[in-house]
Design an enzyme around this catalytic site. Structure first.
Site, PDB file in Angstrom:
ATOM      1  CB  SER A  98      38.587  34.491  48.856  1.00 44.08           C
ATOM      2  OG  SER A  98      38.021  35.965  48.843  1.00 44.08           O
ATOM      3  N   PRO A 113      43.114  30.582  50.221  1.00 41.14           N
ATOM      4  CG  PRO A 113      43.497  28.416  50.711  1.00 41.14           C
ATOM      5  CD  PRO A 113      43.194  29.395  49.392  1.00 41.14           C
ATOM      6  CB  SER A 167      42.707  42.041  52.010  1.00 41.44           C
ATOM      7  OG  SER A 167      41.570  42.037  53.153  1.00 41.44           O
ATOM      8  N   GLY A 186      29.446  44.813  43.511  1.00 42.29           N
ATOM      9  CA  GLY A 186      28.939  43.830  44.335  1.00 42.29           C
ATOM     10  C   GLY A 186      28.984  44.615  45.638  1.00 42.29           C
ATOM     11  NE  ARG A 201      10.237  43.359  79.021  1.00 38.87           N
ATOM     12  CZ  ARG A 201      10.150  42.226  80.117  1.00 38.87           C
ATOM     13  NH1 ARG A 201       8.979  41.422  79.947  1.00 38.87           N
ATOM     14  NH2 ARG A 201      10.836  42.153  80.825  1.00 38.87           N
ATOM     15  CD  GLU A 215      30.232  40.967  47.040  1.00 41.47           C
ATOM     16  OE1 GLU A 215      30.365  42.162  46.500  1.00 41.47           O
ATOM     17  OE2 GLU A 215      29.467  39.920  47.120  1.00 41.47           O
TER      18      GLU A 215
HETATM   19  N1  CAA Z   1      37.954  49.230  40.218  1.00 37.66           N
HETATM   20  C1  CAA Z   1      38.820  48.975  39.154  1.00 37.66           C
HETATM   21  N2  CAA Z   1      40.181  48.707  39.278  1.00 37.66           N
HETATM   22  C2  CAA Z   1      40.685  48.408  39.976  1.00 37.66           C
HETATM   23  C3  CAA Z   1      40.181  48.676  41.436  1.00 37.66           C
HETATM   24  C4  CAA Z   1      38.638  48.839  41.517  1.00 37.66           C
HETATM   25  N3  CAA Z   1      38.108  49.200  42.427  1.00 37.66           N
HETATM   26  N4  CAA Z   1      41.051  48.497  42.328  1.00 37.66           N
HETATM   27  C5  CAA Z   1      42.279  48.341  41.934  1.00 37.66           C
HETATM   28  N5  CAA Z   1      41.785  48.116  40.369  1.00 37.66           N
HETATM   29  C6  CAA Z   1      42.981  48.114  39.537  1.00 37.66           C
HETATM   30  C7  CAA Z   1      44.056  49.194  39.185  1.00 37.66           C
HETATM   31  O1  CAA Z   1      43.781  50.139  38.696  1.00 37.66           O
HETATM   32  C8  CAA Z   1      45.216  48.420  38.982  1.00 37.66           C
HETATM   33  O2  CAA Z   1      45.099  48.024  37.429  1.00 37.66           O
HETATM   34  P1  CAA Z   1      46.277  49.047  36.490  1.00 37.66           P
HETATM   35  O3  CAA Z   1      47.630  48.085  36.799  1.00 37.66           O
HETATM   36  O4  CAA Z   1      45.839  48.501  35.122  1.00 37.66           O
HETATM   37  O5  CAA Z   1      46.483  50.539  36.908  1.00 37.66           O
HETATM   38  C9  CAA Z   1      45.118  47.038  39.213  1.00 37.66           C
HETATM   39  O6  CAA Z   1      43.661  46.892  39.650  1.00 37.66           O
HETATM   40  C10 CAA Z   1      45.836  46.647  40.600  1.00 37.66           C
HETATM   41  O7  CAA Z   1      45.599  47.465  41.598  1.00 37.66           O
HETATM   42  P2  CAA Z   1      46.347  48.079  43.084  1.00 37.66           P
HETATM   43  O8  CAA Z   1      47.773  48.162  42.264  1.00 37.66           O
HETATM   44  O9  CAA Z   1      45.743  49.021  43.505  1.00 37.66           O
HETATM   45  O10 CAA Z   1      46.557  46.676  43.448  1.00 37.66           O
HETATM   46  P3  CAA Z   1      46.686  46.185  45.225  1.00 37.66           P
HETATM   47  O11 CAA Z   1      47.024  44.931  45.307  1.00 37.66           O
HETATM   48  O12 CAA Z   1      47.696  47.383  45.678  1.00 37.66           O
HETATM   49  O13 CAA Z   1      45.292  46.450  45.605  1.00 37.66           O
HETATM   50  C11 CAA Z   1      43.028  46.130  46.248  1.00 37.66           C
HETATM   51  C12 CAA Z   1      44.189  46.182  45.325  1.00 37.66           C
HETATM   52  C13 CAA Z   1      42.092  47.328  46.110  1.00 37.66           C
HETATM   53  C14 CAA Z   1      43.488  46.048  47.712  1.00 37.66           C
HETATM   54  C15 CAA Z   1      42.452  44.777  45.971  1.00 37.66           C
HETATM   55  O14 CAA Z   1      43.304  43.774  46.048  1.00 37.66           O
HETATM   56  C16 CAA Z   1      41.163  44.541  46.672  1.00 37.66           C
HETATM   57  O15 CAA Z   1      40.320  44.980  46.457  1.00 37.66           O
HETATM   58  N6  CAA Z   1      41.166  43.547  47.656  1.00 37.66           N
HETATM   59  C17 CAA Z   1      39.987  43.172  48.534  1.00 37.66           C
HETATM   60  C18 CAA Z   1      39.377  41.600  47.588  1.00 37.66           C
HETATM   61  C19 CAA Z   1      38.115  41.526  47.883  1.00 37.66           C
HETATM   62  O16 CAA Z   1      37.227  42.439  47.908  1.00 37.66           O
HETATM   63  N7  CAA Z   1      37.787  40.168  47.966  1.00 37.66           N
HETATM   64  C20 CAA Z   1      36.109  39.754  48.164  1.00 37.66           C
HETATM   65  C21 CAA Z   1      36.316  38.413  47.811  1.00 37.66           C
HETATM   66  S1  CAA Z   1      34.764  37.951  46.817  1.00 37.66           S
HETATM   67  C22 CAA Z   1      33.448  37.691  47.826  1.00 37.66           C
HETATM   68  O17 CAA Z   1      33.545  37.996  49.079  1.00 37.66           O
HETATM   69  C23 CAA Z   1      32.344  37.342  47.200  1.00 37.66           C
HETATM   70  C24 CAA Z   1      31.501  36.569  47.872  1.00 37.66           C
HETATM   71  O18 CAA Z   1      31.572  35.269  47.920  1.00 37.66           O
HETATM   72  C25 CAA Z   1      30.415  37.108  48.942  1.00 37.66           C
END
Ligand code: CAA
Length: 382
Positions: free
Chosen positions: A126, A128, A132, A242, A268, A363
């Site tokens: 992530s 700034p 998402s 995750g 209670r 996540e």
């Molecule tokens: N598993 C495997 N591959 C995936 C996937 C998944 N769940 N989701 C997307 N992909 C792949 C796609 O197949 C694509 O690959 P190809 O081009 O080779 O086909 C590539 O990733 C791009 O995918 P999209 O075109 O679907 O991308 P998008 O920008 O439209 O959307 C999204 C993707 C699903 C919205 C993604 O950006 C997402 O999951 N966003 C959320 C991010 C997130 O979870 N952040 C959490 C931060 S980490 C955290 O919180 C940890 C902590 O400290 C607690």
């Protein structure tokens, strides 16, 4: 189909429960209130094998299945959701990613110590302006001889100030979009790597969440995970698992609040009898337990699919989406069952209500889980 746990799964669940009650519960209110990281407890969790549960024994992990892992996270999070996320990030995001995609050298150098608890890991995706919308990475890594040079900022990083090893996602070729993103292993203390401000959070206050700054940080090329351009796929694959960990954390938060609500309702008294004898409370408890059981089935199914080597990305997203809503609903009701006592720290449920909220955000927000689920269901229709 069986819903019975194996002897190993029962033993792991009971060990996690004992640890949570004896080592997390005594200090959980103070740590939440003052935002103190559970250093000692995390060290003990490493010694007990909770920090690298699914890693193979050849890399000093527990060699356990995902079901054991979710049972442990659930029990830990019933008492302390902060400890739950510290554990989840190290196990699911850091150890799993390294074990699945790291080189033998990377595994020997980093994974072994992350799995046995000597080191703690953080996962840095992530930014700034890239939460998402994770493909919009602004952090860059440019090639320079045998090194990559990283510049940029990461936000909301769990274990951000306490980790020893950071998995950093950065743009190596902006012209290629998400296919120009790569993943790197970065050690704490590398020149130019600075830990920024600690977030003052609503919940999971005993976990440590920071922004991170990188200024001309040199990372050896052997610390790249997988090929150049594999970083976004790496992050997505890692988050698929995750999300099962966070779903288990949410399940634990809900379960902890439910158990406290039941116990309180038996003690209670109001209108001449324990409040659990009033239908108003009985219906709340029935709804709480039913939703927890439904969430448990989703979490267990996602874990089972992963253990079977089947696709679990949708199942993990559904488990997280549903369990995080249950955590929110159940903790709100647990506060309600406690009445005025529920609103004060001593009774734990107000903390659980605050802790529950983040499970709908990190996540992947609930809205992102719906994107994952709906894209998958539509693709199957074609
Ligand atoms: N598993 C495997 N591959 C995936 C996937 C998944 N769940 N989701 C997307 N992909 C792949 C796609 O197949 C694509 O690959 P190809 O081009 O080779 O086909 C590539 O990733 C791009 O995918 P999209 O075109 O679907 O991308 P998008 O920008 O439209 O959307 C999204 C993707 C699903 C919205 C993604 O950006 C997402 O999951 N966003 C959320 C991010 C997130 O979870 N952040 C959490 C931060 S980490 C955290 O919180 C940890 C902590 O400290 C607690």
């Amino acid at each position: 189909m069986t819903f019975d746990l194996t002897e190993e799964q029962v033993a792991v669940r009971d060990a996690a429960r004992d640890f949570a009650i004896n080592h997390l519960l005594p200090t959980v209110i103070e740590r939440d209130s003052k935002g103190i990281f559970p250093y000692e407890q995390v060290k003990s969790m490493g010694e007990l094998g909770f920090m690298g549960m699914m890693v193979g024994p050849e890399f000093q992990g527990g060699g356990m299945d995902t079901l054991c892992y979710v049972l442990a996270i659930e029990e830990i999070s019933k008492v302390d959701a902060s400890a739950g996320v510290i554990m989840s990030v190290n196990n699911s995001l850091v150890c799993w990613g390294l074990e699945t995609y790291g080189t033998v050298e990377q595994k020997e150098k980093y994974l072994t110590k992350l799995a046995n608890g000597q080191l703690l890991g953080a996962f840095c995706l992530s930014e700034p302006e890239a939460g998402s919308d994770a493909t919009s990475q602004k952090t860059t890594a440019r090639e320079e001889g045998d090194f990559y040079v990283i510049n940029g900022t990461k936000n909301w990083i769990t274990n951000g100030g306490t980790a020893d090893v950071y998995l950093v996602i950065a743009q190596t070729d902006a012209s290629k979009g998400h296919k120009g993103i790569s993943a790197f292993i970065l050690e704490k203390g590398t020149p130019g790597f600075e830990v920024g401000k600690k977030e003052d959070k609503l919940g999971i206050r005993s976990s440590d969440t920071h922004s991170l700054m990188f200024t001309e940080v040199r990372v050896p090329k052997e610390n790249r995970i997988g090929e150049a351009g594999f970083g976004f796929k790496f992050a997505m694959e890692t988050l698929n698992g995750g999300r099962i960990g966070i779903a288990a954390q949410a399940l634990g938060i809900a379960g902890g609040a439910y158990e406290l609500a039941v116990a309180y309702s038996k003690e209670r008294k109001a209108f001449g009898k324990p409040i659990c004898e009033h239908q108003a409370i009985q219906f709340k408890l029935a709804d709480m337990l039913t939703s927890i059981e439904a969430a448990r089935l989703l979490v267990m199914k996602a874990a089972w699919l992963k253990d079977q080597g089947k696709d679990y990305s949708d199942a993990g997203a559904m488990a997280k989406l549903y369990a995080s809503q249950v955590a929110m609903d159940v903790t709100i009701e647990a506060v309600q069952v406690h009445g005025g006592y529920g609103y004060v720290k001593e009774y734990h449920v107000e903390r659980m209500m605050r802790d529950a909220k983040i499970t709908q955000i990190y996540e992947g927000t609930s809205e992102i889980q719906k994107i994952v689920i709906s894209r998958s269901l539509l693709s199957k229709l074609n």
